[in-house]
Design a protein around this motif. Structure first.
Motif, PDB file in Angstrom:
ATOM      1  N   THR A 196       0.831  -1.208   0.000  1.00  0.00           N
ATOM      2  CA  THR A 196       0.000   0.000   0.000  1.00  0.00           C
ATOM      3  C   THR A 196       0.862   1.254   0.000  1.00  0.00           C
ATOM      4  O   THR A 196       0.603   2.211  -0.744  1.00  0.00           O
ATOM      5  N   ILE A 197       1.900   1.261   0.809  1.00  0.00           N
ATOM      6  CA  ILE A 197       2.812   2.412   0.874  1.00  0.00           C
ATOM      7  C   ILE A 197       3.528   2.613  -0.454  1.00  0.00           C
ATOM      8  O   ILE A 197       3.668   3.745  -0.937  1.00  0.00           O
ATOM      9  N   LEU A 198       3.965   1.525  -1.087  1.00  0.00           N
ATOM     10  CA  LEU A 198       4.677   1.626  -2.358  1.00  0.00           C
ATOM     11  C   LEU A 198       3.753   2.115  -3.469  1.00  0.00           C
ATOM     12  O   LEU A 198       4.158   2.938  -4.307  1.00  0.00           O
ATOM     13  N   VAL A 199       2.527   1.621  -3.482  1.00  0.00           N
ATOM     14  CA  VAL A 199       1.572   2.049  -4.508  1.00  0.00           C
ATOM     15  C   VAL A 199       1.284   3.544  -4.376  1.00  0.00           C
ATOM     16  O   VAL A 199       1.147   4.258  -5.372  1.00  0.00           O
ATOM     17  N   LYS A 200       1.207   4.045  -3.166  1.00  0.00           N
ATOM     18  CA  LYS A 200       0.961   5.469  -2.934  1.00  0.00           C
ATOM     19  C   LYS A 200       2.110   6.336  -3.430  1.00  0.00           C
ATOM     20  O   LYS A 200       1.928   7.546  -3.628  1.00  0.00           O
ATOM     21  N   GLU A 201       3.276   5.739  -3.631  1.00  0.00           N
ATOM     22  CA  GLU A 201       4.434   6.493  -4.136  1.00  0.00           C
ATOM     23  C   GLU A 201       4.298   6.815  -5.618  1.00  0.00           C
ATOM     24  O   GLU A 201       4.987   7.699  -6.127  1.00  0.00           O
ATOM     25  N   MET A 202       3.398   6.118  -6.308  1.00  0.00           N
ATOM     26  CA  MET A 202       3.189   6.382  -7.726  1.00  0.00           C
ATOM     27  C   MET A 202       2.400   7.679  -7.910  1.00  0.00           C
ATOM     28  O   MET A 202       1.489   7.986  -7.130  1.00  0.00           O
ATOM     29  N   SER A 203       2.712   8.422  -8.944  1.00  0.00           N
ATOM     30  CA  SER A 203       2.074   9.716  -9.186  1.00  0.00           C
ATOM     31  C   SER A 203       0.752   9.587  -9.920  1.00  0.00           C
ATOM     32  O   SER A 203      -0.157  10.397  -9.714  1.00  0.00           O
ATOM     33  N   PHE A 204       0.626   8.589 -10.807  1.00  0.00           N
ATOM     34  CA  PHE A 204      -0.559   8.451 -11.639  1.00  0.00           C
ATOM     35  C   PHE A 204      -1.286   7.144 -11.331  1.00  0.00           C
ATOM     36  O   PHE A 204      -0.667   6.117 -11.047  1.00  0.00           O
ATOM     37  N   ASP A 205      -2.627   7.208 -11.405  1.00  0.00           N
ATOM     38  CA  ASP A 205      -3.433   6.055 -11.044  1.00  0.00           C
ATOM     39  C   ASP A 205      -3.162   4.853 -11.937  1.00  0.00           C
ATOM     40  O   ASP A 205      -3.236   3.714 -11.472  1.00  0.00           O
ATOM     41  N   LYS A 206      -2.868   5.066 -13.209  1.00  0.00           N
ATOM     42  CA  LYS A 206      -2.609   3.929 -14.094  1.00  0.00           C
ATOM     43  C   LYS A 206      -1.355   3.181 -13.658  1.00  0.00           C
ATOM     44  O   LYS A 206      -1.284   1.946 -13.762  1.00  0.00           O
ATOM     45  N   ASN A 207      -0.366   3.919 -13.166  1.00  0.00           N
ATOM     46  CA  ASN A 207       0.848   3.277 -12.676  1.00  0.00           C
ATOM     47  C   ASN A 207       0.609   2.618 -11.308  1.00  0.00           C
ATOM     48  O   ASN A 207       1.190   1.576 -10.998  1.00  0.00           O
ATOM     49  N   LYS A 208      -0.241   3.237 -10.505  1.00  0.00           N
ATOM     50  CA  LYS A 208      -0.623   2.618  -9.232  1.00  0.00           C
ATOM     51  C   LYS A 208      -1.290   1.271  -9.487  1.00  0.00           C
ATOM     52  O   LYS A 208      -1.012   0.277  -8.816  1.00  0.00           O
ATOM     53  N   LEU A 209      -2.191   1.256 -10.478  1.00  0.00           N
ATOM     54  CA  LEU A 209      -2.926   0.037 -10.800  1.00  0.00           C
ATOM     55  C   LEU A 209      -1.987  -1.043 -11.328  1.00  0.00           C
ATOM     56  O   LEU A 209      -2.099  -2.217 -10.958  1.00  0.00           O
ATOM     57  N   SER A 210      -1.063  -0.644 -12.185  1.00  0.00           N
ATOM     58  CA  SER A 210      -0.100  -1.594 -12.743  1.00  0.00           C
ATOM     59  C   SER A 210       0.754  -2.215 -11.646  1.00  0.00           C
ATOM     60  O   SER A 210       0.972  -3.437 -11.619  1.00  0.00           O
ATOM     61  N   LEU A 211       1.203  -1.396 -10.722  1.00  0.00           N
ATOM     62  CA  LEU A 211       2.031  -1.903  -9.630  1.00  0.00           C
ATOM     63  C   LEU A 211       1.222  -2.789  -8.691  1.00  0.00           C
ATOM     64  O   LEU A 211       1.687  -3.850  -8.267  1.00  0.00           O
ATOM     65  N   SER A 258     -10.430   2.595 -10.546  1.00  0.00           N
ATOM     66  CA  SER A 258      -9.186   1.843 -10.372  1.00  0.00           C
ATOM     67  C   SER A 258      -9.341   0.780  -9.287  1.00  0.00           C
ATOM     68  O   SER A 258      -8.828  -0.340  -9.410  1.00  0.00           O
ATOM     69  N   LYS A 259     -10.057   1.140  -8.215  1.00  0.00           N
ATOM     70  CA  LYS A 259     -10.308   0.171  -7.148  1.00  0.00           C
ATOM     71  C   LYS A 259     -11.099  -1.022  -7.684  1.00  0.00           C
ATOM     72  O   LYS A 259     -10.786  -2.178  -7.394  1.00  0.00           O
ATOM     73  N   ARG A 260     -12.132  -0.731  -8.469  1.00  0.00           N
ATOM     74  CA  ARG A 260     -12.962  -1.814  -9.012  1.00  0.00           C
ATOM     75  C   ARG A 260     -12.165  -2.700  -9.964  1.00  0.00           C
ATOM     76  O   ARG A 260     -12.348  -3.915  -9.978  1.00  0.00           O
ATOM     77  N   GLU A 261     -11.297  -2.079 -10.776  1.00  0.00           N
ATOM     78  CA  GLU A 261     -10.493  -2.872 -11.707  1.00  0.00           C
ATOM     79  C   GLU A 261      -9.532  -3.794 -10.960  1.00  0.00           C
ATOM     80  O   GLU A 261      -9.326  -4.949 -11.364  1.00  0.00           O
ATOM     81  N   LEU A 262      -8.963  -3.307  -9.858  1.00  0.00           N
ATOM     82  CA  LEU A 262      -8.086  -4.151  -9.056  1.00  0.00           C
ATOM     83  C   LEU A 262      -8.876  -5.282  -8.399  1.00  0.00           C
ATOM     84  O   LEU A 262      -8.416  -6.431  -8.345  1.00  0.00           O
ATOM     85  N   MET A 263     -10.078  -4.974  -7.910  1.00  0.00           N
ATOM     86  CA  MET A 263     -10.932  -6.002  -7.316  1.00  0.00           C
ATOM     87  C   MET A 263     -11.252  -7.102  -8.321  1.00  0.00           C
ATOM     88  O   MET A 263     -11.189  -8.297  -7.994  1.00  0.00           O
ATOM     89  N   ASP A 264     -11.570  -6.713  -9.545  1.00  0.00           N
ATOM     90  CA  ASP A 264     -11.895  -7.679 -10.592  1.00  0.00           C
ATOM     91  C   ASP A 264     -10.658  -8.532 -10.933  1.00  0.00           C
ATOM     92  O   ASP A 264     -10.771  -9.742 -11.152  1.00  0.00           O
ATOM     93  N   PHE A 265      -9.501  -7.883 -10.956  1.00  0.00           N
ATOM     94  CA  PHE A 265      -8.267  -8.591 -11.249  1.00  0.00           C
ATOM     95  C   PHE A 265      -7.981  -9.648 -10.197  1.00  0.00           C
ATOM     96  O   PHE A 265      -7.627 -10.800 -10.507  1.00  0.00           O
ATOM     97  N   ILE A 266      -8.129  -9.288  -8.930  1.00  0.00           N
ATOM     98  CA  ILE A 266      -7.857 -10.225  -7.831  1.00  0.00           C
ATOM     99  C   ILE A 266      -8.873 -11.360  -7.835  1.00  0.00           C
ATOM    100  O   ILE A 266      -8.533 -12.524  -7.592  1.00  0.00           O
ATOM    101  N   ALA A 267     -10.124 -11.046  -8.151  1.00  0.00           N
ATOM    102  CA  ALA A 267     -11.165 -12.070  -8.167  1.00  0.00           C
ATOM    103  C   ALA A 267     -10.903 -13.128  -9.235  1.00  0.00           C
ATOM    104  O   ALA A 267     -11.270 -14.291  -9.071  1.00  0.00           O
ATOM    105  N   LYS A 268     -10.244 -12.742 -10.307  1.00  0.00           N
ATOM    106  CA  LYS A 268      -9.975 -13.670 -11.409  1.00  0.00           C
ATOM    107  C   LYS A 268      -8.620 -14.344 -11.275  1.00  0.00           C
ATOM    108  O   LYS A 268      -8.319 -15.261 -12.026  1.00  0.00           O
ATOM    109  N   SER A 269      -7.797 -13.896 -10.326  1.00  0.00           N
ATOM    110  CA  SER A 269      -6.436 -14.436 -10.173  1.00  0.00           C
ATOM    111  C   SER A 269      -6.453 -15.771  -9.422  1.00  0.00           C
ATOM    112  O   SER A 269      -7.329 -16.031  -8.613  1.00  0.00           O
TER     113      SER A 269
END
Length: 287
Positions: free
Chosen positions: A235-250, A276-287
């Motif tokens: 969570t701390i590392l993701v917050k270090e990203m400046s843009f949401d697309k990069n946060k999502l990728s990380l 972005s939160k929903r996309e991450l949730m969907d990604f985790i649900a399918k992983s």
């Protein structure tokens, strides 16, 4: 004079790495009233009260039932609770319908149903502490209790196939203090997880040497080749990203390097946009 100075430095070093009451963990509120704590209850060795007979239905424990209706495979869920009291004394712990009494200071409860379970801690027949634990299915809850500080929830780890997954009982309680570099993964095995001190050093280097998202991603991914991270660290590392697309990728890539995936919901707090939160949730649900 030199020997005295070295001795003082040695003692200071030992104290800085020692486990301290209240140093880590979430303090759980004591729900016992003052009147209850001042009244002695019969909790001597080998004794049990009527509500802790060891049976799920204590009302039927003393009577013989003809033609019983056996229920072989009821699924109550499976959870564990490990409680440590690093003090001298003979303590009694009641957790749901189970009770353990000993002077070893280590209380390990198995085969617990998931849900809210009351816990009471006694010393010499006097109630010291009472609260309710929210126990999750397939998890091991780890706690420390200090008579002058309270009950602290150190962490909760996933348990699969009711496997222990460790060699030393003490490591279960010591890991949250940062005394060990090992931790749990979702299969219940030891993995190399970055300890708190090393993570602080890594974060400092990241902030100092990586000014842009591309360089931050590269530095984090390089480190992830040799070590696992906790959900809180990610969570701390993701917050270090400046843009949401990069946060999502990380966040997506680090999910596979997370030692406590059951707590990955913490990472959602690092995003600015609900999409972005929903996309991450969907990604985790399918992983």
């Amino acid at each position: 004079m030199k020997n005295i100075f070295i001795g003082l430095m040695f003692l200071t070093g030992i104290h800085s790495f020692a486990q301290e009451a209240g140093k880590v963990g979430e303090l759980l509120k004591n729900e016992a009233s003052k009147n209850e704590m001042e009244t002695s209850v019969s909790k001597t060795r080998g004794s049990r009260n009527s509500n802790n007979s060891g049976f799920r239905n204590p009302n039927n424990s003393g009577s013989k039932i003809k033609n019983p209706n056996y229920q072989w495979n009821q699924n109550y869920g499976y959870s564990e609770v490990f409680l440590r009291i690093p003090e001298q004394g003979y303590f009694n712990i009641e957790l749901g319908d189970q009770m353990i009494s000993n002077n070893s200071g280590k209380f390990r409860f198995f085969d617990l149903p998931s849900g809210r379970i009351p816990i009471s801690i006694y010393d010499n027949g006097y109630l010291l502490y009472r609260t309710t634990l929210n126990v999750r299915n397939n998890s091991r809850m780890v706690l420390d209790f200090f008579t002058d500080q309270g009950l602290f929830l150190l962490d909760s780890y996933p348990v699969r196939n009711q496997s222990y997954g460790f060699n030393n009982w003490n490591d279960v309680w010591n890991n949250p203090y940062g005394n060990q570099e090992n931790n749990w993964n979702n299969s219940g095995n030891y993995v190399n997880v970055m300890d708190h001190n090393t993570f602080d050093q890594f974060l400092e280097m990241l902030q100092k040497n990586a000014r842009f998202d591309d360089s931050r991603l590269a530095m984090i991914n390089q480190q992830a080749h040799s070590v696992m991270f906790t959900s809180q660290q990610i969570t701390i590392l993701v917050k270090e990203m400046s843009f949401d697309k990069n946060k999502l990728s990380l966040a997506k890539s680090m999910y596979f390097k997370c030692a406590d995936k059951s707590r990955y919901f913490l990472v959602y707090d690092a995003f600015d946009f609900e999409s972005s939160k929903r996309e991450l949730m969907d990604f985790i649900a399918k992983s």
